[in-house]
Design an enzyme around this catalytic site. Sequence first.
Site, short mmCIF file in Angstrom:
data_model
loop_
_atom_site.label_atom_id
_atom_site.label_comp_id
_atom_site.label_asym_id
_atom_site.label_seq_id
_atom_site.Cartn_x
_atom_site.Cartn_y
_atom_site.Cartn_z
CB CYS A 33 -0.90 -0.02 1.23
SG CYS A 33 -1.92 1.47 1.41
CB CYS A 58 -0.55 1.89 5.71
SG CYS A 58 -1.29 0.39 5.06
CB CYS A 64 -9.35 -2.63 -12.27
SG CYS A 64 -8.94 -1.31 -13.41
#
Length: 177
Positions: free
Chosen positions: A85, A88, A159
């Site tokens: 991510c 984070c 996606c």
Amino acid sequence: MHYRSSLALLLLGLVGCTSNEPPAPVNMSTPPFTPAVTTVTKTDAEWRAQLTPEQYHVLREAGTERPNGKAYEEFKHQGSGSYVCGGCGAELFSSAHKFDSHCGWPSFYDPANATNVRTREDRAFGVTRTEVLCARCGGHLGHVFKGEGFNTPTDQRYCINGVSLKFVPKEAGKNAP
Ligand code: FE
């Protein structure tokens, strides 16, 4: 004018890649949201300070990057590794599950770490889609579509906006594939 053009482009790109017919909504049960071990919560000011404006728009405002953008071009040429991510650092996807959907956005057929990915129904723009989010920080990642006919083990297309991800090459990642 620009807004309408952009909206049409995004819906065309995100709703279906292989035909003019919208794919069937993903009929997967979404388990009750269970945060990962560490739940990242930051103030809006902290997110703005940490992220680029484009990352902020995607991750914190559920925006969509333009197709075939810089992040996608980089994605196409990245080798083995993990995708974490951009907000984070939670492990989300693996290069082992990449496939080329010709959509202009990074596509995966499965998450690498399902506990770090959650989904919820998204009815924005009058279209029912399944939104994909980081379970740890709640950042918007993209959408998942099922049953489009891609020749993958799951026939699911995660996606994902390239700017919402950070690539960790296999050599640098402790648990990379
Ligand atoms: Fe996150």
